[in-house]
Scaffold this active site. Structure first.
Site, short mmCIF file in Angstrom:
data_model
loop_
_atom_site.label_atom_id
_atom_site.label_comp_id
_atom_site.label_asym_id
_atom_site.label_seq_id
_atom_site.Cartn_x
_atom_site.Cartn_y
_atom_site.Cartn_z
N CYS A 78 12.30 45.78 -20.23
CA CYS A 78 12.12 45.13 -18.93
C CYS A 78 12.39 43.63 -19.01
CB CYS A 78 10.75 45.46 -18.36
SG CYS A 78 10.70 45.23 -16.58
N HIS A 89 9.49 50.87 -19.13
CA HIS A 89 8.41 50.52 -20.07
C HIS A 89 7.92 51.72 -20.89
CE1 HIS A 89 7.28 46.45 -18.55
NE2 HIS A 89 7.80 46.91 -17.42
N GLU A 146 6.32 51.75 -23.51
CA GLU A 146 5.01 51.45 -24.12
C GLU A 146 3.87 51.80 -23.17
OE1 GLU A 146 7.11 49.42 -22.87
OE2 GLU A 146 6.12 47.75 -21.85
N1 GLN Z 1 11.59 41.31 -13.24
C1 GLN Z 1 10.68 40.66 -14.14
C2 GLN Z 1 11.26 39.33 -14.63
O1 GLN Z 1 12.19 38.83 -14.11
C3 GLN Z 1 10.36 41.56 -15.32
C4 GLN Z 1 9.35 42.60 -14.92
C5 GLN Z 1 8.73 43.35 -16.07
O2 GLN Z 1 8.89 43.01 -17.25
N2 GLN Z 1 7.95 44.37 -15.74
O3 GLN Z 1 10.76 38.74 -15.53
#
Ligand code: GLN
Length: 195
Positions: free
Chosen positions: A79, A172, A174
Site C-alpha cells: 500500500c 494489505h 498483513e
Molecule cells: N493512499 C495512502 C497514501 O498515499 C496509502 C494508504 C495505505 O497505506 N493504506 O499514503
C-alpha cells in the site's frame, strides 16, 4: 535463517512483524540505515506515504535502501509502501524512491470510505484466490519492462507486481490470517544475492 526487516517509522509495521514471527522468520524493526545490514529482505508497510518518505529521508534511509537492494536484498512495499518504492507518482508528493519501474496513483480507488475487500487470483500463489484488503489503496498506472503484473482488478488494473526480488501490493496481506503473500516474499528473500 532468513532475516527480514520491517521499516518501522510509521504505519502498520507491527502487523507484518507478527505474521513474519508466526512463520518462524528472524524479524527486526528498521529505523536507521545500519539496521539494514545483513537483511535478506525489507518490508515497507502501509500507512501514509508522505510521512514515510519524509521520515525515511530524515534518517538517511533512501540511499541506504537503494544500496541494500542493489546488493541483493529483497524488497516488498504494501500500500503506502508500494507508493514509496515507485519510479513516479501521478501526484506531486511525495518524491518516491524510484526502485521499481512503475507509475503509481496514490488514491486510485478513492477515499477512505471507498476501502473494500476482494478475492483475487495472485500469480505465483497456489491454493485459490486471496482475500485482498484495500484501504485508500493505490494502483499501478504504468509498468516498465521487466515488471510483471501478478494480480489485477477491474479487468486489468495492476494491484500486485513483481520485478526480480521486488514485490509491491496495493492491498494489505498483513491484515488477514492468510500468510501466502508473506511466504511468496520469503521465497524471494531466500533467493540469495541478485546475480
Ligand atoms: N493512499 C495512502 C497514501 O498515499 C496509502 C494508504 C495505505 O497505506 N493504506 O499514503
Amino acid at each position: 535463517m532468513t532475516r527480514v526487516g520491517v521499516l518501522a517509522i510509521q504505519g502498520d509495521f507491527h502487523e507484518h512483524i507478527l505474521v513474519l514471527e508466526s512463520l518462524g522468520v528472524e524479524t527486526s524493526e528498521v529505523r536507521l540505515p545500519k539496521q539494514l545490514e545483513g537483511l535478506d529482505g525489507l518490508i515497507i508497510p502501509g500507512g501514509e506515504s508522505t510521512t514515510i518518505v519524509m521520515l525515511a529521508d530524515l534518517y538517511g534511509l533512501r540511499d541506504a535502501i537503494r544500496s541494500a537492494v542493489d546488493g541483493g536484498m529483497a524488497l516488498w512495499g504494501t500500500c503506502a509502501g508500494m507508493i514509496v518504492i515507485a519510479r513516479e507518482l501521478a501526484e506531486d508528493r511525495p518524491e518516491p524512491f524510484n526502485l521499481v519501474d512503475m507509475k503509481v496513483s496514490r488514491n486510485w480507488f478513492g477515499r477512505q470510505v471507498d476501502s473494500f475487500e476482494q478475492d483475487l487470483q495472485i500469480e505465483g500463489i497456489e491454493g485459490g484466490p486471496y482475500r485482498c484488503v484495500f484501504i485508500r489503496a493505490p494502483a499501478v498506472t504504468e509498468l516498465g519492462d521487466g515488471v510483471e503484473t501478478i494480480a489485477s482488478v477491474n479487468g486489468g488494473t495492476p494491484v500486485a507486481v513483481r520485478s526480480g526480488k521486488i514485490l509491491a501490493t496495493a492491498f494489505h496481506p498483513e491484515l488477514t490470517d492468510d500468510t501466502r503473500v508473506h511466504q511468496l516474499f520469503l521465497t524471494l528473500a531466500e533467493g540469495g544475492p541478485k546475480s
